[in-house]
Design a protein around this motif. Structure first.
Motif, PDB file in Angstrom:
ATOM      1  N   GLU A 128       0.826  -1.199   0.000  1.00 44.96           N
ATOM      2  CA  GLU A 128       0.000   0.000   0.000  1.00 44.96           C
ATOM      3  C   GLU A 128       0.866   1.257   0.000  1.00 44.96           C
ATOM      4  O   GLU A 128       0.360   2.356  -0.258  1.00 44.96           O
ATOM      5  N   ASN A 129       2.150   1.122   0.298  1.00 45.74           N
ATOM      6  CA  ASN A 129       3.077   2.261   0.221  1.00 45.74           C
ATOM      7  C   ASN A 129       3.512   2.546  -1.208  1.00 45.74           C
ATOM      8  O   ASN A 129       4.307   3.461  -1.445  1.00 45.74           O
ATOM      9  N   GLY A 130       3.020   1.750  -2.172  1.00 45.52           N
ATOM     10  CA  GLY A 130       3.383   1.971  -3.564  1.00 45.52           C
ATOM     11  C   GLY A 130       4.754   1.445  -3.917  1.00 45.52           C
ATOM     12  O   GLY A 130       5.465   2.040  -4.729  1.00 45.52           O
ATOM     13  N   VAL A 131       5.137   0.322  -3.314  1.00 45.42           N
ATOM     14  CA  VAL A 131       6.436  -0.276  -3.587  1.00 45.42           C
ATOM     15  C   VAL A 131       6.233  -1.716  -4.061  1.00 45.42           C
ATOM     16  O   VAL A 131       5.424  -2.452  -3.500  1.00 45.42           O
ATOM     17  N   VAL A 132       6.974  -2.100  -5.101  1.00 47.90           N
ATOM     18  CA  VAL A 132       7.000  -3.475  -5.586  1.00 47.90           C
ATOM     19  C   VAL A 132       8.372  -4.054  -5.255  1.00 47.90           C
ATOM     20  O   VAL A 132       9.403  -3.407  -5.483  1.00 47.90           O
ATOM     21  N   TYR A 133       8.386  -5.267  -4.692  1.00 47.59           N
ATOM     22  CA  TYR A 133       9.631  -5.892  -4.254  1.00 47.59           C
ATOM     23  C   TYR A 133       9.877  -7.195  -5.015  1.00 47.59           C
ATOM     24  O   TYR A 133       8.939  -7.930  -5.342  1.00 47.59           O
ATOM     25  N   ALA A 134      11.164  -7.483  -5.235  1.00 43.81           N
ATOM     26  CA  ALA A 134      11.603  -8.795  -5.704  1.00 43.81           C
ATOM     27  C   ALA A 134      12.636  -9.308  -4.714  1.00 43.81           C
ATOM     28  O   ALA A 134      13.650  -8.648  -4.461  1.00 43.81           O
ATOM     29  N   LEU A 135      12.357 -10.489  -4.123  1.00 41.52           N
ATOM     30  CA  LEU A 135      13.244 -11.086  -3.133  1.00 41.52           C
ATOM     31  C   LEU A 135      13.785 -12.408  -3.661  1.00 41.52           C
ATOM     32  O   LEU A 135      13.133 -13.085  -4.461  1.00 41.52           O
ATOM     33  N   SER A 136      14.945 -12.788  -3.177  1.00 40.81           N
ATOM     34  CA  SER A 136      15.510 -14.087  -3.511  1.00 40.81           C
ATOM     35  C   SER A 136      14.754 -15.178  -2.767  1.00 40.81           C
ATOM     36  O   SER A 136      14.560 -15.090  -1.545  1.00 40.81           O
ATOM     37  N   GLU A 137      14.317 -16.219  -3.493  1.00 40.93           N
ATOM     38  CA  GLU A 137      13.689 -17.357  -2.828  1.00 40.93           C
ATOM     39  C   GLU A 137      14.689 -18.082  -1.930  1.00 40.93           C
ATOM     40  O   GLU A 137      14.315 -18.690  -0.928  1.00 40.93           O
ATOM     41  N   GLU A 138      15.961 -18.015  -2.282  1.00 39.04           N
ATOM     42  CA  GLU A 138      16.973 -18.776  -1.557  1.00 39.04           C
ATOM     43  C   GLU A 138      17.185 -18.258  -0.139  1.00 39.04           C
ATOM     44  O   GLU A 138      17.211 -19.022   0.822  1.00 39.04           O
ATOM     45  N   GLY A 161       9.045 -13.266 -18.432  1.00 36.95           N
ATOM     46  CA  GLY A 161      10.109 -12.353 -18.036  1.00 36.95           C
ATOM     47  C   GLY A 161       9.645 -11.009 -17.535  1.00 36.95           C
ATOM     48  O   GLY A 161      10.469 -10.094 -17.372  1.00 36.95           O
ATOM     49  N   ARG A 162       8.365 -10.867 -17.229  1.00 41.44           N
ATOM     50  CA  ARG A 162       7.850  -9.579 -16.762  1.00 41.44           C
ATOM     51  C   ARG A 162       7.017  -9.753 -15.491  1.00 41.44           C
ATOM     52  O   ARG A 162       6.445 -10.807 -15.235  1.00 41.44           O
ATOM     53  N   VAL A 163       6.967  -8.670 -14.726  1.00 46.65           N
ATOM     54  CA  VAL A 163       6.132  -8.575 -13.536  1.00 46.65           C
ATOM     55  C   VAL A 163       5.153  -7.435 -13.774  1.00 46.65           C
ATOM     56  O   VAL A 163       5.568  -6.310 -14.070  1.00 46.65           O
ATOM     57  N   VAL A 164       3.855  -7.722 -13.661  1.00 44.77           N
ATOM     58  CA  VAL A 164       2.837  -6.713 -13.939  1.00 44.77           C
ATOM     59  C   VAL A 164       2.001  -6.492 -12.692  1.00 44.77           C
ATOM     60  O   VAL A 164       1.500  -7.453 -12.080  1.00 44.77           O
ATOM     61  N   VAL A 165       1.848  -5.232 -12.297  1.00 44.91           N
ATOM     62  CA  VAL A 165       1.018  -4.888 -11.143  1.00 44.91           C
ATOM     63  C   VAL A 165      -0.081  -3.927 -11.582  1.00 44.91           C
ATOM     64  O   VAL A 165       0.076  -3.162 -12.540  1.00 44.91           O
ATOM     65  N   LEU A 166      -1.198  -3.991 -10.862  1.00 43.76           N
ATOM     66  CA  LEU A 166      -2.324  -3.088 -11.092  1.00 43.76           C
ATOM     67  C   LEU A 166      -2.571  -2.327  -9.802  1.00 43.76           C
ATOM     68  O   LEU A 166      -2.817  -2.933  -8.755  1.00 43.76           O
ATOM     69  N   THR A 167      -2.502  -1.000  -9.848  1.00 41.41           N
ATOM     70  CA  THR A 167      -2.678  -0.191  -8.646  1.00 41.41           C
ATOM     71  C   THR A 167      -4.148   0.160  -8.447  1.00 41.41           C
ATOM     72  O   THR A 167      -4.967   0.063  -9.368  1.00 41.41           O
ATOM     73  N   THR A 168      -4.471   0.617  -7.231  1.00 48.04           N
ATOM     74  CA  THR A 168      -5.846   1.018  -6.947  1.00 48.04           C
ATOM     75  C   THR A 168      -6.242   2.280  -7.708  1.00 48.04           C
ATOM     76  O   THR A 168      -7.425   2.591  -7.810  1.00 48.04           O
TER      77      THR A 168
END
Length: 394
Positions: A128-138, A161-168
């Motif tokens: 909700e802060n408007g941040v998208v994260y990518a973390l290592s599964e490892e 190969g893409r990450v798609v987000v939809l905001t409010t």
């Protein structure tokens, strides 16, 4: 209150909360919750393990669900705890706290709401802060983070190969999954009044399908965000803006060569995926995700009634209204059963052929809010209080 999670956004700034109690004060319950069903349970599913995954989501609206990838299951809490566990026994593998990051330094918390999605050896989440994260599964290391113009309350879509987000705020944004570089964005005009929830986008056949607040499913090219087509699910009708809300907040469902979508204050419809031709439509209202098998679509409507409809023609196969206004989760199909949870923490097992409740069991008094996750003979479900349960098929 059980309906406080169905938040509304008026214009760009004013947030309202639809509650069981009157919006304008007083104690009268305008949408009374059905009493707990009195049934003789045919069984009780065995709990293989349970584990705490942080503080949960409390009384806040959230669509957080765990994600399974290989031998690990990943879960998050609203405050920012992300945990990896061994899926076989619930033992913790690692834990990180996203609230410690500089991007959240001046915020109340990380306010994680969209996720968790596991793909490409990474975990993807939105906030909700408007941040998208990518973390290592490892090991949980933050590989990249990106800010977006609006809240991310639905899980990202990941593919090709893409990450798609939809905001409010109605903006669809695509990132490169490896680097986090933004590739394109597409913004839709929002109606004056919308539901707080947002549907998770779907990636299929080189396109992104996404629910819109104007009662349509949009389709855009995954490569560049170019709009391709709009499929109407519902038309705004009524004298007030509340009556005219037709948000498509249930994730579009692709099954075979057909697209299924449902709108709040609207209808359930089936269209051919490639041509957009209408196959059938029926009058139902929902903001929860749907479940499907080879023959039926199962929905939880906006009054917590459950329905199964024939995928071929939309004819109703069964209905169950025993859980009215119990804030029932989206359904999942698990073996011979349709499984849902409710606001008081009960899990229900309905016969998938006729909708009768065969068994129920209480898991966590903090309540169940998101549809369970099914993998093989195990069902995983997360409670509002942050407990993650692994149940074995009866």
């Amino acid at each position: 209150m059980r309906n406080q999670y169905k938040k509304l956004v008026l214009g760009a700034a004013v947030a309202l909360v639809l509650q069981g109690c009157s919006l304008f004060g007083g104690d009268e319950d305008l949408t009374p919750m059905a009493p707990l069903p009195q049934i003789q349970s045919a069984f009780e599913a065995d709990t293989a393990w349970s584990s705490s995954v942080g503080g949960g989501i409390g009384d806040f609206y959230s669509q957080l669900r765990p994600a399974l990838d290989g031998s690990r299951i990943y879960a998050a809490s609203r405050d920012g705890d992300v945990t990896a566990l061994d899926a076989s026994n619930g033992d913790k593998v690692w834990r990180v706290d996203l609230s410690d990051l500089d991007v959240n330094a001046d915020k109340r918390s990380a306010r994680i709401s969209g996720g968790v999605v596991a793909a490409y050896g990474k975990l993807f989440l939105g906030s909700e802060n408007g941040v998208v994260y990518a973390l290592s599964e490892e090991n949980g290391d933050v590989l990249w983070q990106a800010t977006v113009p609006g809240e991310v309350v639905a899980s990202p879509a990941v593919g090709d190969g893409r990450v798609v987000v939809l905001t409010t705020s109605g903006t669809l944004i695509a990132f490169d999954s490896e680097s986090g570089k933004q590739e394109w964005s597409l913004t839709e005009e929002q109606p004056p009044l919308t539901l707080r929830s947002v549907a998770q986008p779907v990636i299929t056949n080189g396109a992104v399908l996404y629910g819109r607040a104007d009662g349509k499913v949009g389709i855009a090219l995954l490569s560049n965000g170019q709009p391709v087509r709009q499929s109407k699910v519902a038309d705004p009708r009524g004298a007030t803006e509340l009556d005219r809300m037709v948000d498509v907040d249930s994730t579009p469902l692709v099954a075979g060569d057909e697209l299924y979508a449902i709108a709040y204050n609207g209808q359930l419809m089936a269209r051919k995926l490639m041509s957009g031709d209408e196959v059938w439509k029926r009058k139902y209202s929902s903001y929860r995700d749907m479940a499907a098998d080879d023959s039926a679509i199962v929905i939880t409507d906006s009054s917590s009634h459950l329905f199964a409809v024939d995928r071929r023609n939309g004819l109703e196969l069964w209905s169950n209204t025993q859980l009215e206004n119990r804030d029932v989760t989206a359904p999942v199909i698990f073996g011979d059963y349709v499984v849902v949870g409710d606001v008081e923490g009960y899990l229900y097992w309905l016969d998938r052929l006729d909708g009768t409740i065969k068994a129920m069991q209480k898991l966590d008094g903090s309540g169940l809010y998101a549809n369970p996750l099914v993998e093989g003979d195990t069902l995983y479900i997360q409670s509002r209080g942050g407990k993650l349960f692994a149940l074995k098929r009866p």
